[in-house]
Design an enzyme around this catalytic site. Structure first.
Site, PDB file in Angstrom:
ATOM      1  N   HIS A  27       0.827  -1.216   0.000  1.00  0.00           N
ATOM      2  CA  HIS A  27       0.000   0.000   0.000  1.00  0.00           C
ATOM      3  C   HIS A  27       0.860   1.266   0.000  1.00  0.00           C
ATOM      4  CE1 HIS A  27      -4.117   1.112  -0.068  1.00  0.00           C
ATOM      5  NE2 HIS A  27      -4.323   1.367   1.209  1.00  0.00           N
ATOM      6  N   ASN A  79      -6.430   6.923   4.547  1.00  0.00           N
ATOM      7  CA  ASN A  79      -7.813   7.371   4.349  1.00  0.00           C
ATOM      8  C   ASN A  79      -8.026   8.845   4.685  1.00  0.00           C
ATOM      9  OD1 ASN A  79      -7.596   7.211   7.104  1.00  0.00           O
ATOM     10  ND2 ASN A  79      -9.382   5.902   7.414  1.00  0.00           N
ATOM     11  N   ASP A 104      -0.785   2.579  -5.286  1.00  0.00           N
ATOM     12  CA  ASP A 104      -0.852   1.152  -5.582  1.00  0.00           C
ATOM     13  C   ASP A 104      -2.179   0.839  -6.260  1.00  0.00           C
ATOM     14  OD1 ASP A 104      -1.911   1.835  -2.868  1.00  0.00           O
ATOM     15  OD2 ASP A 104      -2.559  -0.248  -2.907  1.00  0.00           O
ATOM     16  N   ASN A 125      -9.008   3.938  -0.610  1.00  0.00           N
ATOM     17  CA  ASN A 125      -9.420   4.956   0.362  1.00  0.00           C
ATOM     18  C   ASN A 125      -8.642   6.258   0.230  1.00  0.00           C
ATOM     19  OD1 ASN A 125     -11.445   3.395   1.530  1.00  0.00           O
ATOM     20  ND2 ASN A 125     -10.032   2.448   2.979  1.00  0.00           N
TER      21      ASN A 125
END
Length: 205
Positions: A27, A79, A104, A125
Site C-alpha cells: 500500500h 484514508n 498502488d 481509500n
C-alpha cells in the site's frame, strides 16, 4: 483540454501510511516512488504544515532546467490523504490539472505502470479522500500495479503486507519505472506518455 499553468509548480504526491510498521507494505508503493524521486534529485523531504513531508525540485536531466515541482508524502493515514493534498495544492497554488497522485493498484498486474486522469477510485481509500477534498476526480494518477491477492486473501489484508522476497528483488526496477513514467507524464503530456508507458517502451531516450 487541460491547460498547464506556466507559473504554477506540479504537485506529485505518493500515497502510503506513516511509520515504520507500514513502510514496506504494498500500500506504500506510492510513497516509495516519491523517495526514489527525492534520491534522484538529491533532495530531502521536510515537514510541511499541510501534514506532509515535501520538497521543491526542478524536473529534468542534470544540466537542464525543467518545470518546477513539489514532491510530497502525506504524514496522515491513507484514508485521510485528501487534506494534505488539498493543503499543498492551496499553499503552492497548484491547479488540479497539475496534481499527480502515485498509488498502488490491485487491478493492474504486479510490476505494471498505468497512467490516467480521473475515473473511479476502485475502492482505494486514499483516492476517495483526495477526490472528496479536491471536489473532483480529474487529477492525474500514476497507477503502480501490485496484482490481486492469492487465493481468498482479503484485498485489505494483502495491501497491508510487505512485498514478498521475489517482489522485493524487482521493486527497485518498479520504483524506477514509476518515477520515469511520472517525469514523462509532465514532459510529454498524458496521451504521449500513455502511448509510451502502456506499450512497455523505454521512457528515456
Amino acid at each position: 483540454m487541460s491547460r498547464v499553468s506556466p507559473v504554477s509548480p506540479w504537485l506529485i504526491v505518493g500515497l502510503g501510511n506513516p511509520g515504520s510498521t507500514y513502510a514496506g507494505n504494498r500500500h506504500n508503493v506510492g510513497a516509495m516512488v516519491i523517495d526514489e524521486l527525492a534520491t534522484r534529485y538529491d533532495t530531502t523531504l521536510r515537514a510541511h504544515k499541510a501534514r506532509a513531508r515535501a520538497a521543491s525540485i526542478r524536473l529534468g536531466r542534470p544540466g537542464t532546467s525543467g518545470p518546477p515541482a513539489v514532491i510530497a508524502i502525506p504524514t496522515t493515514y491513507m484514508n485521510e490523504s485528501g487534506s494534505p493534498v488539498k493543503g499543498l495544492a492551496d499553499f503552492f497554488k497548484v491547479p488540479v490539472e497539475q496534481i499527480i497522485v502515485i498509488h498502488d493498484e490491485l487491478d493492474i498486474d504486479a510490476g505494471t505502470i498505468r497512467l490516467k486522469r480521473g475515473g473511479g477510485e476502485g475502492g482505494h481509500n486514499g483516492l476517495r479522500s483526495i477526490s472528496a477534498a479536491l471536489g473532483t476526480k480529474d487529477y492525474l494518477r500514476v497507477r503502480v500495479g501490485i496484482g490481486r491477492p492469492p487465493g481468498r486473501m482479503d484485498p485489505a489484508a494483502f495491501v497491508l503486507k510487505d512485498f514478498n522476497a521475489t517482489e522485493r528483488k524487482e521493486l527497485p526496477f518498479l520504483l524506477d519505472d514509476a518515477a520515469d513514467a511520472t517525469e514523462l507524464l509532465i514532459e510529454r503530456g498524458l496521451t504521449d506518455a500513455q502511448n509510451t508507458v502502456h506499450a512497455g517502451g523505454p521512457t528515456r531516450s
